[in-house]
Design an enzyme around this catalytic site. Structure first.
Site, PDB file in Angstrom:
ATOM      1  N   CYS A  85      28.395  44.195  35.691  1.00 41.31           N
ATOM      2  CA  CYS A  85      28.773  43.986  34.297  1.00 41.31           C
ATOM      3  C   CYS A  85      27.852  42.936  33.649  1.00 41.31           C
ATOM      4  CB  CYS A  85      30.258  43.619  34.208  1.00 41.31           C
ATOM      5  SG  CYS A  85      30.907  43.735  32.530  1.00 41.31           S
ATOM      6  N   HIS A 180      33.057  47.929  37.155  1.00 39.47           N
ATOM      7  CA  HIS A 180      33.522  46.915  38.106  1.00 39.47           C
ATOM      8  C   HIS A 180      33.901  47.525  39.452  1.00 39.47           C
ATOM      9  CE1 HIS A 180      33.694  43.334  35.527  1.00 39.47           C
ATOM     10  NE2 HIS A 180      33.811  44.230  34.552  1.00 39.47           N
ATOM     11  N   GLU A 182      34.640  46.002  42.071  1.00 38.80           N
ATOM     12  CA  GLU A 182      35.547  45.138  42.834  1.00 38.80           C
ATOM     13  C   GLU A 182      37.025  45.425  42.561  1.00 38.80           C
ATOM     14  OE1 GLU A 182      33.689  44.402  40.286  1.00 38.80           O
ATOM     15  OE2 GLU A 182      34.315  42.640  39.153  1.00 38.80           O
ATOM     16  N   SER A 234      55.411  22.807  55.853  1.00 32.38           N
ATOM     17  CA  SER A 234      56.390  23.123  54.817  1.00 32.38           C
ATOM     18  C   SER A 234      57.157  24.390  55.138  1.00 32.38           C
ATOM     19  CB  SER A 234      55.671  23.309  53.477  1.00 32.38           C
ATOM     20  OG  SER A 234      54.928  24.518  53.512  1.00 32.38           O
ATOM     21  N   ASP A 238      50.401  28.855  54.600  1.00 28.26           N
ATOM     22  CA  ASP A 238      49.163  28.109  54.826  1.00 28.26           C
ATOM     23  C   ASP A 238      49.366  26.954  55.807  1.00 28.26           C
ATOM     24  OD1 ASP A 238      48.229  29.884  52.978  1.00 28.26           O
ATOM     25  OD2 ASP A 238      48.277  28.463  51.306  1.00 28.26           O
TER      26      ASP A 238
END
Ligand code: XMP
Length: 538
Positions: A85, A180, A182, A234, A238
């Site tokens: 693009c 695009h 992606e 937590s 992650d």
């Protein structure tokens, strides 16, 4: 690390991270950097010989509105370059072609005709025209377009609205596509990006999470040596994966602190303890701070004030534990490191292309600055990984699938799902209603996909409304609280649609909550999308 790498220069498109994710899905390591890096930077980046190709992203701007250009070195290193693009337009303009501005945007689905049998698109097509031309179903989003090819380039793709929808200089291995690849709407997008990184750039597809464990373990050992590490667990994906990975690397040198603020989901604290202390035999200190949190939250109704209190107390409690642990024990140097579950999108966003403007709608739970305050060095073993990679790594490390593929849960927990003042009574009712909702989502299979509804929604939870309504149960009148169910589908959590859950599922959830959770006599379903609503209610 010794992997081949692809450099993605970010010109500020909303979807740049998707390019990186598609490249990583092809098992090729890549990094995203802002487009305004210098040519010297690019040359230094390539100096280790691992750079195999460069991708120039799209932008939300026009080549006439901004002066972002690719550093000249991009076209001088001799590696393949793919412009997407805006990336294609700047490539055209910088190499001697011509771009025409336009106020009319071509936005959405388009069918592109592949031309010239270039190495990038050869044998990639969604269908063929009766004349035998390969056609691609793609996603377009642009105003400006290339109207004159730069010297050395040939036409690679076209549509009626955009005669130069793709261009190639196969000698220099420079390619540009106006569409695009992606985004998932471009059906062959994945194949095109794979073709570019694997065949044209010749990058080795060796970025595999199972194998990354050993590499990451070695890196952690080299970084930490015989020093000790502290990690705030937590229960989120992650921090859990970071804990499992660091524990694999340094075992007893890791201490986890798990602050239970009393606003977690049903049995969540016990499950976290069972997994990390029980099964992994990691050192975990559980701090039950629920009384403190509830006390400080008493009488507070404003959402932002609640968030600030929860964030501040969390940091206070964690710091107090850290200080205790830091005080060196006899024969030990004490804790030197603070581990955090920072992931690659956080790194990209904080490094940020200048074109990115973050809008703060809600103050997110932020523990930045903690390592400095505690005088600890920062260990971030997941900072190269996208969320999907963190999950894959978690499974490869032996964490349970359900833990690793859990919906996101906000730092302030049920504190932002109990509207207005937070009380223990409310939290207890909400926990039970929420658990029923989640249990039914997990056990109800959507027939077309064969997947449980839990996996088909991005986030689902119950919200406690502190209002009472009249109901009838048996012979008696009830006057009890209301919960709202929220389930959304989204790819980035920036925008979201409410999920069209089957009525039969909603019916079962509602009747179970009302029958099993005494104190709740009414259940509603939230049919608001984001925007204008947000995903959480506070
Ligand atoms: P909203 O409500 O802003 O939520 O549409 C978008 C996503 O962010 C999560 N969220 C938070 N996460 N601390 C967090 O760690 C927070 O304070 C917070 N507030 C919202 C929310 O659950 C959703 O996934």
């Amino acid at each position: 690390m010794n992997h081949d790498k692809i450099l993605i220069l970010d010109f500020g498109s909303q979807v740049t991270q998707l390019i990186a994710r598609r490249v990583r899905e092809a098992h090729v390591y890549c990094e995203v950097h802002p487009c305004d890096v210098s040519s010297e930077w690019v040359r230094a980046y390539a100096a280790d010989g691992r750079l195999k190709g460069i991708i120039l992203s799209g932008s939300h701007a026009s080549v006439y509105e901004v002066d972002d250009r690719a550093p000249d070195a991009v076209f001088e290193l001799g590696v393949p370059v793919l412009g997407i693009c805006y990336g294609m337009q700047t490539m055209a303009q910088q190499l001697g072609g011509k771009v025409q501005g336009s106020n009319v945007r071509e936005f959405g689905y388009a069918e592109v005709r592949a031309r010239g049998h270039t190495a990038l698109l050869k044998d990639i097509a969604d269908f063929h025209t009766p004349e035998g031309h390969g056609m691609l179903k793609v996603w377009m989003s642009h105003g400006d377009k290339v109207v004159e090819l730069p010297p050395g380039f040939k036409l690679m793709a076209s549509t009626d609205a955009c005669p130069i929808a793709g261009m190639a200089d196969e000698t220099r291995r420079f390619y540009g596509v106006q569409f695009h690849p992606e985004v998932t709407h471009t059906v062959q997008g994945r194949a095109i990006l794979e073709r570019f990184v694997l065949d044209i750039c010749g990058a080795t597809p060796d970025w595999i999470m199972r194998d990354h464990i050993e590499e990451a373990v070695q890196a952690i050992r080299a970084q930490v040596g015989d020093e000790e590490v502290l990690l705030g667990l937590s229960g989120g994906v992650d921090s859990s994966v970071a804990a499992a990975l660091i524990h694999r690397a340094i075992g007893e040198q890791l201490t986890c602190v798990f602050v239970d603020h009393g606003l977690l989901r049903l049995n969540e604290a016990d499950m976290v303890m069972d997994m990390f202390a029980g099964k992994l035999h990691a050192k975990v200190i559980r701090v039950d701070a629920s009384d403190l949190f509830l006390r400080e939250l008493a009488g507070v109704t404003d959402p932002e004030a609640k968030r600030k209190i929860i964030g501040r107390l969390f940091v206070d409690v964690f710091k107090a534990e850290a200080e205790k642990l830091k005080a060196a024990r006899p024969g030990s140097k004490g804790i030197q490191w603070l581990a955090q579950g920072t992931i690659y999108p956080d790194v990209i966003e904080s490094g940020g292309a200048k074109s990115k403007k973050a809008v703060t709608i809600k103050s997110h739970h932020n523990v930045g600055g903690l390592p400095e305050q505690l005088g600890l060095k920062l260990l971030e073993p997941l900072r190269d990984l996208f969320k999907d990679e963190v999950r894959e790594l978690g499974v490869a490390l032996g964490l349970p699938h359900d833990m690793v593929y859990r919906h996101p849960f906000p730092g302030p927990g049920l504190g932002v799902r109990i509207l207005g003042e937070v009380k223990k009574e409310y939290a207890d009712l909400l926990r039970r209603a929420d658990a029923i909702f989640i249990e039914e989502l997990r056990s109800t299979i959507e027939p077309h996909s064969g997947k449980p509804w839990y996996d088909l929604v991005s986030q689902a939870f119950a919200v406690f409304l502190p209002v009472k309504s009249v109901g009838v149960m048996g012979d008696g009148r009830t006057y009890d609280y209301v919960v709202a169910l929220r389930a959304v589908q989204t790819s980035d959590f920036m925008t979201a649609d409410w999920a069209e859950l089957p009525y039969s599922l909603l019916k079962r959830v509602s009747s179970r909550i009302i029958n099993e959770v005494r104190g709740i006599n009414r259940v509603t379903y939230d049919v608001s999308s984001k925007p204008p609503a947000t995903i959480e209610w506070e």
